[in-house]
Design a protein around this motif. Structure first.
Motif, PDB file in Angstrom:
ATOM      1  N   SER A 157       0.899  -1.363  -0.446  1.00 58.21           N
ATOM      2  CA  SER A 157       0.261  -0.148  -0.258  1.00 58.21           C
ATOM      3  C   SER A 157       0.600   1.278  -0.135  1.00 58.21           C
ATOM      4  O   SER A 157       0.339   2.494  -0.583  1.00 58.21           O
ATOM      5  N   PHE A 158       2.117   0.438   0.110  1.00 56.40           N
ATOM      6  CA  PHE A 158       2.778   2.396   0.141  1.00 56.40           C
ATOM      7  C   PHE A 158       3.526   2.152  -1.195  1.00 56.40           C
ATOM      8  O   PHE A 158       5.180   3.183   0.106  1.00 56.40           O
ATOM      9  N   ARG A 159       4.271   1.518  -1.791  1.00 57.37           N
ATOM     10  CA  ARG A 159       4.909   1.340  -2.902  1.00 57.37           C
ATOM     11  C   ARG A 159       4.296   2.049  -4.022  1.00 57.37           C
ATOM     12  O   ARG A 159       3.287   1.853  -4.592  1.00 57.37           O
ATOM     13  N   ALA A 160       5.225   3.360  -4.819  1.00 51.52           N
ATOM     14  CA  ALA A 160       5.087   3.415  -5.891  1.00 51.52           C
ATOM     15  C   ALA A 160       4.079   2.529  -7.419  1.00 51.52           C
ATOM     16  O   ALA A 160       4.681   1.020  -7.175  1.00 51.52           O
ATOM     17  N   ILE A 161       3.597   2.657  -7.731  1.00 49.94           N
ATOM     18  CA  ILE A 161       2.527   1.671  -9.228  1.00 49.94           C
ATOM     19  C   ILE A 161       4.296   1.253  -9.616  1.00 49.94           C
ATOM     20  O   ILE A 161       4.015  -0.236 -10.200  1.00 49.94           O
ATOM     21  N   GLY A 162       5.155   1.823 -10.378  1.00 53.04           N
ATOM     22  CA  GLY A 162       5.709   1.538 -11.361  1.00 53.04           C
ATOM     23  C   GLY A 162       7.461   1.062 -10.324  1.00 53.04           C
ATOM     24  O   GLY A 162       8.029   0.633 -10.919  1.00 53.04           O
ATOM     25  N   CYS A 163       6.960   0.772  -8.468  1.00 58.45           N
ATOM     26  CA  CYS A 163       8.365  -0.259  -8.144  1.00 58.45           C
ATOM     27  C   CYS A 163       8.603  -1.106  -8.196  1.00 58.45           C
ATOM     28  O   CYS A 163       8.066  -2.078  -8.662  1.00 58.45           O
ATOM     29  N   ASN A 200       5.165   8.042   0.666  1.00 59.52           N
ATOM     30  CA  ASN A 200       3.406   7.659   1.417  1.00 59.52           C
ATOM     31  C   ASN A 200       3.296   7.493   2.423  1.00 59.52           C
ATOM     32  O   ASN A 200       1.953   8.782   3.166  1.00 59.52           O
ATOM     33  N   PHE A 201       4.636   7.345   3.365  1.00 60.06           N
ATOM     34  CA  PHE A 201       4.338   6.813   4.969  1.00 60.06           C
ATOM     35  C   PHE A 201       3.579   8.735   5.622  1.00 60.06           C
ATOM     36  O   PHE A 201       2.567   8.920   5.983  1.00 60.06           O
ATOM     37  N   GLY A 203       2.627  11.599   3.615  1.00 60.34           N
ATOM     38  CA  GLY A 203       1.275  11.396   3.085  1.00 60.34           C
ATOM     39  C   GLY A 203      -0.305  10.762   4.022  1.00 60.34           C
ATOM     40  O   GLY A 203      -1.187  11.788   4.971  1.00 60.34           O
ATOM     41  N   VAL A 204       0.118   9.766   4.807  1.00 62.48           N
ATOM     42  CA  VAL A 204      -1.436   9.526   5.183  1.00 62.48           C
ATOM     43  C   VAL A 204      -1.450  10.107   6.667  1.00 62.48           C
ATOM     44  O   VAL A 204      -1.636  10.277   7.099  1.00 62.48           O
ATOM     45  N   LEU A 205       0.381  10.274   7.121  1.00 60.64           N
ATOM     46  CA  LEU A 205       0.259  10.295   8.729  1.00 60.64           C
ATOM     47  C   LEU A 205       0.336  11.819   8.662  1.00 60.64           C
ATOM     48  O   LEU A 205      -0.658  12.318   9.410  1.00 60.64           O
ATOM     49  N   MET A 206       0.163  12.464   7.802  1.00 59.91           N
ATOM     50  CA  MET A 206       0.014  14.222   7.696  1.00 59.91           C
ATOM     51  C   MET A 206      -1.629  14.280   7.925  1.00 59.91           C
ATOM     52  O   MET A 206      -2.261  15.201   8.595  1.00 59.91           O
ATOM     53  N   SER A 207      -2.413  13.374   6.964  1.00 62.99           N
ATOM     54  CA  SER A 207      -4.017  13.114   6.674  1.00 62.99           C
ATOM     55  C   SER A 207      -4.011  13.069   8.088  1.00 62.99           C
ATOM     56  O   SER A 207      -5.342  13.629   9.222  1.00 62.99           O
ATOM     57  N   ALA A 224      -4.610  -3.640   3.566  1.00 56.52           N
ATOM     58  CA  ALA A 224      -4.902  -3.415   2.516  1.00 56.52           C
ATOM     59  C   ALA A 224      -3.914  -4.473   1.295  1.00 56.52           C
ATOM     60  O   ALA A 224      -4.485  -4.397   0.299  1.00 56.52           O
ATOM     61  N   LYS A 225      -3.311  -3.819   1.700  1.00 55.44           N
ATOM     62  CA  LYS A 225      -2.105  -3.906   0.834  1.00 55.44           C
ATOM     63  C   LYS A 225      -2.237  -3.914  -0.785  1.00 55.44           C
ATOM     64  O   LYS A 225      -2.001  -4.367  -1.706  1.00 55.44           O
ATOM     65  N   ASP A 226      -2.794  -2.256  -0.808  1.00 57.21           N
ATOM     66  CA  ASP A 226      -2.961  -1.693  -2.289  1.00 57.21           C
ATOM     67  C   ASP A 226      -2.908  -0.627  -2.233  1.00 57.21           C
ATOM     68  O   ASP A 226      -3.281   0.633  -1.599  1.00 57.21           O
ATOM     69  N   ARG A 227      -1.996  -0.317  -3.014  1.00 54.62           N
ATOM     70  CA  ARG A 227      -1.793   1.226  -3.239  1.00 54.62           C
ATOM     71  C   ARG A 227      -3.514   2.189  -3.312  1.00 54.62           C
ATOM     72  O   ARG A 227      -2.790   3.307  -3.133  1.00 54.62           O
ATOM     73  N   THR A 228      -3.634   1.891  -4.407  1.00 57.42           N
ATOM     74  CA  THR A 228      -5.324   2.417  -4.087  1.00 57.42           C
ATOM     75  C   THR A 228      -5.660   2.907  -3.228  1.00 57.42           C
ATOM     76  O   THR A 228      -6.558   4.003  -3.286  1.00 57.42           O
ATOM     77  N   LYS A 229      -5.712   2.425  -2.224  1.00 58.09           N
ATOM     78  CA  LYS A 229      -6.490   2.496  -0.629  1.00 58.09           C
ATOM     79  C   LYS A 229      -5.451   3.081   0.033  1.00 58.09           C
ATOM     80  O   LYS A 229      -6.005   3.478   1.187  1.00 58.09           O
ATOM     81  N   GLY A 230      -4.251   3.760  -0.435  1.00 58.54           N
ATOM     82  CA  GLY A 230      -3.424   4.608   0.398  1.00 58.54           C
ATOM     83  C   GLY A 230      -3.749   6.238   0.040  1.00 58.54           C
ATOM     84  O   GLY A 230      -4.391   6.867  -0.832  1.00 58.54           O
ATOM     85  N   GLY A 231      -3.025   7.314   1.468  1.00 61.15           N
ATOM     86  CA  GLY A 231      -3.360   8.493   0.727  1.00 61.15           C
ATOM     87  C   GLY A 231      -2.898   8.989  -0.061  1.00 61.15           C
ATOM     88  O   GLY A 231      -1.898   8.418  -1.221  1.00 61.15           O
ATOM     89  N   ILE A 232      -2.567  10.223  -0.524  1.00 62.76           N
ATOM     90  CA  ILE A 232      -1.774  10.468  -1.769  1.00 62.76           C
ATOM     91  C   ILE A 232      -0.103  10.740  -1.318  1.00 62.76           C
ATOM     92  O   ILE A 232       0.256  10.782   0.525  1.00 62.76           O
TER      93      ILE A 232
END
Length: 274
Positions: A157-163, A200-201, A203-207, A224-232
């Motif tokens: 959930s915290f890795r870039a799509i292109g990682c 990505n950490f 972005g989540v913690l700031m929210s 969730a293990k899903d990047r699309t479920k994460g924050g900015i």
């Protein structure tokens, strides 16, 4: 006789498309460093770093190694090389190391700090050296949420799509959140990191800190293990590579944790959760 040299590098990444040398005309930290080293060594030099940084990301203690048959003292690899570097890249330490040292593969852990500047007004100084937010952040809530990430997890959930990492499994050794005046510092050490993982950490913690999401949201995203479920993905401007840890036998130079504009704080004792 070929020898191996380790350098500790500080750089402002604002004007570079990341650490790694790229196609002609794309500015990178690696290309500038290799050019300067090649002048001092009087032969082409290639360097290997502890951890590559993205476009706009900084370092206060990036570790690199290279091989040379040039006979130079350590002063030549610092002050001499700095003569040929742009003002936003500096070699701050150098040492000869054993042949079995490798800046990347010998590293036990890598450490980053993400610096947030919380103020009603955007800073004029360090505008590209911090991530600014006008929002008031609850540091206690951010610190509580960060505890979820400690230990070994699937961080999909915290890795870039292109990682391009072979596995999303990483081990977070410590994750501290500190308030230092108007700075809020996320201090993270791990065995290795995924692409955009710390941003990505952040972005989540700031929210969560802004009260837009509950503390429990951090675990929901992790599970969730899903990047699309994460924050900015937070901006790169506040991110610094601050340390790479190696076995003591290599005698890699150690510096105070940066970036240098932050006040010095005592190191807490960290333990992995059971």
């Amino acid at each position: 006789m070929t020898k191996k040299v380790v350098l500790v590098i500080e750089y402002n990444g604002s004007e570079y498309k990341g650490w790694q040398a790229q196609k002609f005309g794309v500015p990178s930290v690696q290309e500038n460093l290799e050019k300067a080293l090649s002048v001092v060594a009087n032969h082409p030099v290639q360097v290997v770093c502890a951890g590559r940084t993205d476009s706009g990301v900084h370092a206060s203690a990036q570790v690199v190694h290279f091989e040379t048959d040039a006979e130079r003292n350590e002063r030549a690899w610092t002050l001499g090389v700095n003569t040929y570097l742009p003002s936003d890249i500096t070699v701050v330490a150098a040492s000869y190391v054993s042949d079995d040292f490798h800046a990347r593969f010998s590293a036990l852990s890598r450490r980053y700090r993400y610096v947030i500047y919380s103020s009603p007004f955007c800073p004029a100084i360090l505008a590209k050296g911090v991530t600014w937010t006008y929002k008031t952040l609850d540091v206690d809530a951010m610190r509580e949420a960060a505890k979820v990430f400690l230990g070994t997890h699937d961080f999909s959930s915290f890795r870039a799509i292109g990682c391009q990492a072979n596995t999303p499994i990483r081990t977070i050794l410590n994750f501290d959140v500190q308030k230092l005046g108007q700075y809020i510092v996320l201090d993270v050490r791990a065995n290795a990191f995924l692409h955009h993982m710390i941003r990505n950490f952040a972005g989540v913690l700031m929210s969560i800190g802004a009260g837009e999401k509950p503390v429990s949201w951090a675990k929901q995203i992790l599970d969730a293990k899903d990047r699309t479920k994460g924050g900015i993905t937070a901006p790169p401007t506040g991110l610094y590579f601050v340390d790479a840890q190696y076995p003591d036998v290599f005698n890699v130079p150690k510096l105070h944790l940066g970036p240098h504009f932050l006040p010095y704080v005592d190191e807490p004792n960290y333990e992995l959760p059971s």
